[in-house]
Design a protein around this motif. Sequence first.
Motif, PDB file in Angstrom:
ATOM      1  N   GLU A  31       0.844  -1.198   0.000  1.00  0.00           N
ATOM      2  CA  GLU A  31       0.000   0.000   0.000  1.00  0.00           C
ATOM      3  C   GLU A  31       0.886   1.257   0.000  1.00  0.00           C
ATOM      4  O   GLU A  31       2.102   1.180  -0.138  1.00  0.00           O
ATOM      5  N   ASP A  32       0.267   2.407   0.126  1.00  0.00           N
ATOM      6  CA  ASP A  32       1.021   3.653  -0.051  1.00  0.00           C
ATOM      7  C   ASP A  32       2.062   3.865   1.048  1.00  0.00           C
ATOM      8  O   ASP A  32       3.194   4.256   0.782  1.00  0.00           O
ATOM      9  N   ASP A  33       1.705   3.564   2.298  1.00  0.00           N
ATOM     10  CA  ASP A  33       2.642   3.781   3.399  1.00  0.00           C
ATOM     11  C   ASP A  33       3.860   2.879   3.287  1.00  0.00           C
ATOM     12  O   ASP A  33       4.996   3.315   3.516  1.00  0.00           O
ATOM     13  N   GLY A  34       3.644   1.628   2.949  1.00  0.00           N
ATOM     14  CA  GLY A  34       4.761   0.706   2.808  1.00  0.00           C
ATOM     15  C   GLY A  34       5.666   1.076   1.650  1.00  0.00           C
ATOM     16  O   GLY A  34       6.900   1.025   1.766  1.00  0.00           O
ATOM     17  N   CYS A  35       5.053   1.467   0.525  1.00  0.00           N
ATOM     18  CA  CYS A  35       5.855   1.890  -0.636  1.00  0.00           C
ATOM     19  C   CYS A  35       6.667   3.140  -0.302  1.00  0.00           C
ATOM     20  O   CYS A  35       7.830   3.259  -0.711  1.00  0.00           O
ATOM     21  N   ALA A  36       6.076   4.048   0.446  1.00  0.00           N
ATOM     22  CA  ALA A  36       6.777   5.275   0.824  1.00  0.00           C
ATOM     23  C   ALA A  36       7.980   4.966   1.700  1.00  0.00           C
ATOM     24  O   ALA A  36       9.061   5.542   1.527  1.00  0.00           O
ATOM     25  N   ALA A  37       7.817   4.056   2.658  1.00  0.00           N
ATOM     26  CA  ALA A  37       8.920   3.695   3.547  1.00  0.00           C
ATOM     27  C   ALA A  37      10.065   3.057   2.775  1.00  0.00           C
ATOM     28  O   ALA A  37      11.246   3.361   3.014  1.00  0.00           O
ATOM     29  N   VAL A  38       9.727   2.192   1.844  1.00  0.00           N
ATOM     30  CA  VAL A  38      10.759   1.553   1.024  1.00  0.00           C
ATOM     31  C   VAL A  38      11.455   2.586   0.139  1.00  0.00           C
ATOM     32  O   VAL A  38      12.683   2.590   0.000  1.00  0.00           O
ATOM     33  N   ALA A  39      10.668   3.475  -0.460  1.00  0.00           N
ATOM     34  CA  ALA A  39      11.245   4.503  -1.327  1.00  0.00           C
ATOM     35  C   ALA A  39      12.231   5.389  -0.560  1.00  0.00           C
ATOM     36  O   ALA A  39      13.322   5.698  -1.064  1.00  0.00           O
ATOM     37  N   ARG A  40      11.880   5.792   0.645  1.00  0.00           N
ATOM     38  CA  ARG A  40      12.792   6.616   1.456  1.00  0.00           C
ATOM     39  C   ARG A  40      14.106   5.882   1.707  1.00  0.00           C
ATOM     40  O   ARG A  40      15.181   6.482   1.693  1.00  0.00           O
ATOM     41  N   ALA A  41      14.013   4.579   1.938  1.00  0.00           N
ATOM     42  CA  ALA A  41      15.207   3.791   2.241  1.00  0.00           C
ATOM     43  C   ALA A  41      16.144   3.672   1.050  1.00  0.00           C
ATOM     44  O   ALA A  41      17.340   3.411   1.220  1.00  0.00           O
ATOM     45  N   LEU A  42      15.630   3.863  -0.154  1.00  0.00           N
ATOM     46  CA  LEU A  42      16.457   3.730  -1.359  1.00  0.00           C
ATOM     47  C   LEU A  42      17.218   5.000  -1.693  1.00  0.00           C
ATOM     48  O   LEU A  42      18.100   4.988  -2.561  1.00  0.00           O
ATOM     49  N   SER A  43      16.911   6.085  -1.021  1.00  0.00           N
ATOM     50  CA  SER A  43      17.584   7.354  -1.294  1.00  0.00           C
ATOM     51  C   SER A  43      19.082   7.238  -1.027  1.00  0.00           C
ATOM     52  O   SER A  43      19.508   6.706   0.001  1.00  0.00           O
ATOM     53  N   GLY A  44      19.877   7.706  -1.980  1.00  0.00           N
ATOM     54  CA  GLY A  44      21.324   7.717  -1.806  1.00  0.00           C
ATOM     55  C   GLY A  44      22.018   6.405  -2.106  1.00  0.00           C
ATOM     56  O   GLY A  44      23.239   6.303  -1.924  1.00  0.00           O
ATOM     57  N   LYS A  45      21.292   5.408  -2.580  1.00  0.00           N
ATOM     58  CA  LYS A  45      21.909   4.116  -2.871  1.00  0.00           C
ATOM     59  C   LYS A  45      22.474   4.125  -4.298  1.00  0.00           C
ATOM     60  O   LYS A  45      21.793   3.827  -5.268  1.00  0.00           O
ATOM     61  N   ALA A  46      23.744   4.441  -4.397  1.00  0.00           N
ATOM     62  CA  ALA A  46      24.384   4.620  -5.697  1.00  0.00           C
ATOM     63  C   ALA A  46      24.487   3.322  -6.482  1.00  0.00           C
ATOM     64  O   ALA A  46      24.572   3.337  -7.709  1.00  0.00           O
ATOM     65  N   ALA A  47      24.471   2.179  -5.806  1.00  0.00           N
ATOM     66  CA  ALA A  47      24.622   0.893  -6.483  1.00  0.00           C
ATOM     67  C   ALA A  47      23.319   0.388  -7.092  1.00  0.00           C
ATOM     68  O   ALA A  47      23.323  -0.604  -7.831  1.00  0.00           O
ATOM     69  N   LEU A  48      22.213   1.066  -6.822  1.00  0.00           N
ATOM     70  CA  LEU A  48      20.896   0.573  -7.223  1.00  0.00           C
ATOM     71  C   LEU A  48      20.799   0.365  -8.733  1.00  0.00           C
ATOM     72  O   LEU A  48      21.136   1.246  -9.522  1.00  0.00           O
ATOM     73  N   GLU A  49      20.318  -0.831  -9.125  1.00  0.00           N
ATOM     74  CA  GLU A  49      20.122  -1.168 -10.530  1.00  0.00           C
ATOM     75  C   GLU A  49      18.654  -1.417 -10.872  1.00  0.00           C
ATOM     76  O   GLU A  49      18.206  -1.078 -11.962  1.00  0.00           O
ATOM     77  N   GLU A  50      17.911  -2.019  -9.936  1.00  0.00           N
ATOM     78  CA  GLU A  50      16.520  -2.363 -10.234  1.00  0.00           C
ATOM     79  C   GLU A  50      15.685  -2.308  -8.977  1.00  0.00           C
ATOM     80  O   GLU A  50      16.101  -2.776  -7.913  1.00  0.00           O
ATOM     81  N   VAL A  51      14.486  -1.734  -9.104  1.00  0.00           N
ATOM     82  CA  VAL A  51      13.498  -1.764  -8.017  1.00  0.00           C
ATOM     83  C   VAL A  51      12.132  -2.071  -8.631  1.00  0.00           C
ATOM     84  O   VAL A  51      11.759  -1.506  -9.659  1.00  0.00           O
ATOM     85  N   ASP A  52      11.426  -3.018  -8.029  1.00  0.00           N
ATOM     86  CA  ASP A  52      10.123  -3.447  -8.528  1.00  0.00           C
ATOM     87  C   ASP A  52       9.087  -3.240  -7.433  1.00  0.00           C
ATOM     88  O   ASP A  52       9.121  -3.904  -6.396  1.00  0.00           O
ATOM     89  N   LEU A  53       8.148  -2.314  -7.670  1.00  0.00           N
ATOM     90  CA  LEU A  53       7.092  -2.008  -6.702  1.00  0.00           C
ATOM     91  C   LEU A  53       5.701  -2.209  -7.303  1.00  0.00           C
ATOM     92  O   LEU A  53       4.731  -1.615  -6.838  1.00  0.00           O
ATOM     93  N   ARG A  54       5.579  -3.048  -8.289  1.00  0.00           N
ATOM     94  CA  ARG A  54       4.289  -3.256  -8.944  1.00  0.00           C
ATOM     95  C   ARG A  54       3.299  -3.982  -8.034  1.00  0.00           C
ATOM     96  O   ARG A  54       3.670  -4.725  -7.139  1.00  0.00           O
ATOM     97  N   ASN A  55       2.016  -3.725  -8.311  1.00  0.00           N
ATOM     98  CA  ASN A  55       0.915  -4.414  -7.627  1.00  0.00           C
ATOM     99  C   ASN A  55       0.968  -4.235  -6.113  1.00  0.00           C
ATOM    100  O   ASN A  55       0.820  -5.200  -5.349  1.00  0.00           O
ATOM    101  N   ASN A  56       1.180  -2.998  -5.675  1.00  0.00           N
ATOM    102  CA  ASN A  56       1.212  -2.688  -4.255  1.00  0.00           C
ATOM    103  C   ASN A  56       0.293  -1.537  -3.872  1.00  0.00           C
ATOM    104  O   ASN A  56       0.412  -1.002  -2.768  1.00  0.00           O
ATOM    105  N   ASP A  57      -0.611  -1.162  -4.765  1.00  0.00           N
ATOM    106  CA  ASP A  57      -1.563  -0.073  -4.489  1.00  0.00           C
ATOM    107  C   ASP A  57      -0.847   1.229  -4.127  1.00  0.00           C
ATOM    108  O   ASP A  57      -1.204   1.909  -3.156  1.00  0.00           O
ATOM    109  N   MET A  58       0.141   1.574  -4.916  1.00  0.00           N
ATOM    110  CA  MET A  58       0.818   2.859  -4.730  1.00  0.00           C
ATOM    111  C   MET A  58      -0.145   4.006  -4.972  1.00  0.00           C
ATOM    112  O   MET A  58      -1.067   3.898  -5.781  1.00  0.00           O
TER     113      MET A  58
END
Length: 204
Positions: free
Chosen positions: A111-138
Amino acid sequence: SRDDARTPRCGRRSDAPWGAAPANFAVPANLSNVRWKFRGRGDAAREENPRFLENGGRQKDTMAKLASFTKLEELDLTNSSLGPEGGGSLGAALLGITSLRTLKLEDCELEDDGCAAVARALSGKAALEEVDLRNNDMEMDSVQILAGIFSPAQANLKAVRLDDDEDLDVSAVRTALEVSGKADALKLGDDEDDDDDDEEDEGG
């Protein structure tokens, strides 16, 4: 076979059903790949698999263990029914993991709160290549937070997977990726890899 393992493997990779893992399992801190395997998709998966990370001590203990995987590069919890509270705990666990390259959370009931928490945690992660947040009611709040995490420093970013939903405006993410020079990274809806996974599940 690896998919039939009764507990998560200790080493550089763990690939096993969560339900078979003891609550006090021990893994080395240099583990780089964790995949808890859940069969099926959507409602069928939730009926077949035990609910992942029920509220209570087990959830907190599990997330504390994830936070200790300081060299974690890939985390796949697809179809895990993590829920909004679990998404918040996961976001907290990921904050200190700078090596994360791939995060797959499709169909986790964030849902929106969970997606938001995960999104905040990804900030500043220079190594990031892929993130999949489909089907979570964003909704728009989490979309805006996600749009704010991207920067040119993420030179290896290849895929940001979101729903192809006419009711969800992802233009902020699209613009942020364009500014970061990663316009092609936005992937909306299902892809060929999903179809391949479905065929494997049906075949057995």
